[in-house]
Design an enzyme around this catalytic site. Structure first.
Site, PDB file in Angstrom:
ATOM      1  N   TYR A 136       0.822  -1.214   0.000  1.00 29.01           N
ATOM      2  CA  TYR A 136       0.000   0.000   0.000  1.00 29.01           C
ATOM      3  C   TYR A 136       0.860   1.271   0.000  1.00 29.01           C
ATOM      4  CZ  TYR A 136      -4.563  -2.269   0.786  1.00 29.01           C
ATOM      5  OH  TYR A 136      -5.732  -2.993   0.658  1.00 29.01           O
ATOM      6  N   LYS A 186       4.976 -14.251   0.330  1.00 31.36           N
ATOM      7  CA  LYS A 186       5.112 -14.894  -0.985  1.00 31.36           C
ATOM      8  C   LYS A 186       6.610 -14.858  -1.295  1.00 31.36           C
ATOM      9  CE  LYS A 186       3.530 -16.834  -4.721  1.00 31.36           C
ATOM     10  NZ  LYS A 186       3.066 -18.245  -4.667  1.00 31.36           N
ATOM     11  N   ASP A 219      -0.677 -18.204  -1.219  1.00 35.32           N
ATOM     12  CA  ASP A 219      -1.581 -19.076  -1.975  1.00 35.32           C
ATOM     13  C   ASP A 219      -1.968 -20.286  -1.125  1.00 35.32           C
ATOM     14  OD1 ASP A 219       1.161 -19.548  -2.200  1.00 35.32           O
ATOM     15  OD2 ASP A 219       1.015 -20.582  -4.103  1.00 35.32           O
ATOM     16  N   ASP A 243      -5.246  -7.937   3.914  1.00 37.82           N
ATOM     17  CA  ASP A 243      -6.565  -7.493   3.452  1.00 37.82           C
ATOM     18  C   ASP A 243      -7.312  -8.646   2.784  1.00 37.82           C
ATOM     19  OD1 ASP A 243      -8.560  -5.556   3.038  1.00 37.82           O
ATOM     20  OD2 ASP A 243      -7.905  -5.267   0.982  1.00 37.82           O
ATOM     21  N   ASP A 247     -10.832 -11.094   4.177  1.00 40.03           N
ATOM     22  CA  ASP A 247     -12.108 -11.335   3.481  1.00 40.03           C
ATOM     23  C   ASP A 247     -12.422 -12.837   3.500  1.00 40.03           C
ATOM     24  OD1 ASP A 247     -12.460  -8.642   2.889  1.00 40.03           O
ATOM     25  OD2 ASP A 247     -13.240  -9.073   0.886  1.00 40.03           O
TER      26      ASP A 247
HETATM   27  N1  GGG Z   1     -15.225  -0.050   6.165  1.00 41.49           N
HETATM   28  C1  GGG Z   1     -14.024   0.027   5.500  1.00 41.49           C
HETATM   29  C2  GGG Z   1     -14.087   0.266   4.023  1.00 41.49           C
HETATM   30  O1  GGG Z   1     -14.934   0.922   3.496  1.00 41.49           O
HETATM   31  N2  GGG Z   1     -13.121  -0.294   3.371  1.00 41.49           N
HETATM   32  C3  GGG Z   1     -13.018  -0.168   1.975  1.00 41.49           C
HETATM   33  C4  GGG Z   1     -11.745  -0.678   1.442  1.00 41.49           C
HETATM   34  O2  GGG Z   1     -11.662  -0.902   0.263  1.00 41.49           O
HETATM   35  N3  GGG Z   1     -10.734  -0.862   2.262  1.00 41.49           N
HETATM   36  C5  GGG Z   1      -9.494  -1.317   1.808  1.00 41.49           C
HETATM   37  C6  GGG Z   1      -8.589  -1.676   2.904  1.00 41.49           C
HETATM   38  O3  GGG Z   1      -8.996  -1.859   4.042  1.00 41.49           O
HETATM   39  O4  GGG Z   1      -7.416  -1.800   2.619  1.00 41.49           O
END
Ligand code: GGG
Length: 351
Positions: A136, A186, A219, A243, A247
């Site tokens: 990032y 990685k 992976d 990130d 998810d």
């Molecule tokens: N509630 C957090 C939000 O809206 N995140 C959107 C997002 O794309 N976040 C990317 C990240 O957390 O790196």
């Protein structure tokens, strides 16, 4: 005791879930005897569409006076995602050195994992995501845009300071939990930055001999989170990998709608920020059916951070009890109830 919280509801369902969580947090404050002042900032995509900026130039200065920051969501279908993210959330995380992104993933009673055969509590891990650098890093550029020979460069910057501190925080977390830590990289392909990360993990692990440490490539880690999520305790990963893994963590424990997160500056030099993992969900914005539980649990993490442990536990308990009861539920959890119904039920449970 009183707390002064800066609130950025942001975009889409961010407004609804933030206001819902504030109602619940206010009730907890009333019961547990502290006061919370909420200062709202009307920043986000609507502001960008009107003025060309997600927040004012002195936005982080304004936020710096607060004890914590409570954020909803960022993202709008008419604005490129890199504009909304780089215009609001990322500058806050970086400016306030919120280098720990802590994201717990727990399978609650009453929630059916899409993975077969898991009972409540059998999936329970926390991701420590590096939150200020890595992939990032805003390093790079584009050249010859509009020509056949255009190109783009994006550099991921890993500092020893930045890597060592998140790794250390993750080892410390493992010490408080099941003493198992998984470092995800990685490093077979990315032989500079990720081998550097591995070296630092090895060195820090010497200070934590009691922690059982495992290294996985991202992976393989993604696969194992689906195949054997019960084996994970604390995961430490770079900004991008963390990130993505969170998810996966959110969905194997039921829904993004119940996944909370904390962006923490552990030294307390700056305010920390609390937000649901989910985004702005424009497809359901304004329909009154957004799940407020991720925001409520993010609020609970904020109270924990502010050392209001009893109130934080009461919020977790109320959410756990509601989920175990199976009702009310928003559509992301298979129900047909509204945000308000979920909040009213939580208020009753807290009473
Ligand atoms: N509630 C957090 C939000 O809206 N995140 C959107 C997002 O794309 N976040 C990317 C990240 O957390 O790196």
């Amino acid at each position: 005791m009183g707390y002064d919280i800066g609130v950025i509801p942001g975009d889409g369902i961010g407004t609804a879930v933030t206001e819902a969580a504030i109602d619940v947090l206010d009730r907890a404050a009333e019961i547990y005897g502290f006061e919370t002042t909420w200062t709202h900032y009307d920043w986000g995509s609507h502001r960008y569409l009107e003025s060309g900026a997600m927040m004012p130039a002195d936005g982080t200065d304004q936020l710096s006076t607060h004890d914590s920051i409570f954020l909803g969501a960022v993202g709008h279908p008419d604005i490129p995602d890199h504009v909304t993210l780089h215009g609001l959330l990322l500058p806050i995380r970086k400016e306030f050195d919120q280098y720990v992104c802590k994201r717990p993933n727990v399978l609650f009673e009453g929630i059916e994992s899409p993975l077969r055969g898991y009972d409540a509590g059998e999936i329970d891990f926390v991701v420590y995501r590096e939150n200020t650098e890595g992939e990032y890093s805003d390093l790079g550029g584009r050249e010859h845009v509009g020509h056949q020979h255009d190109f783009a460069v994006q550099t991921a910057g890993f500092t020893r300071h930045g890597t060592e501190r998140i790794v250390r925080r993750a080892f410390e977390a493992a010490q408080e939990r099941e003493r198992h830590l998984t470092s995800v990289t990685k490093s077979n392909a990315q032989r500079h930055s990720m081998v550097f990360w591995d070296d630092i993990v090895e060195r820090v692990s010497d200070d934590f001999p009691e922690i059982d440490m495992e290294r996985l490539l991202v992976d393989r880690a993604s696969m194992e989170l689906v195949r054997r999520p019960e084996d994970f305790d604390v995961i430490v990963a770079s900004n991008l990998f963390g990130d993505i893994l969170t998810d996966i963590g959110a969905i194997v424990t039921g829904s993004l709608g119940i996944a909370p997160s904390a962006n923490i500056n552990p030294e307390g030099e700056f305010p920390s920020l609390f937000e649901p993992v989910h985004g702005s969900a424009p497809d359901i914005a304004g329909e009154g059916i957004a799940n407020p539980l991720a925001a409520v649990l993010s609020g609970a993490m904020m109270l924990e951070h502010l050392e209001e442990g009893e109130a934080a536990s009461a919020l977790w308990t109320a959410v756990e009890a509601q989920l175990a009861a199976g009702d009310p539920r928003t559509p992301d959890l298979g129900g047909d109830e509204t945000t308000d119904a979920v909040v009213d039920d939580l208020l009753d449970r807290l009473r």
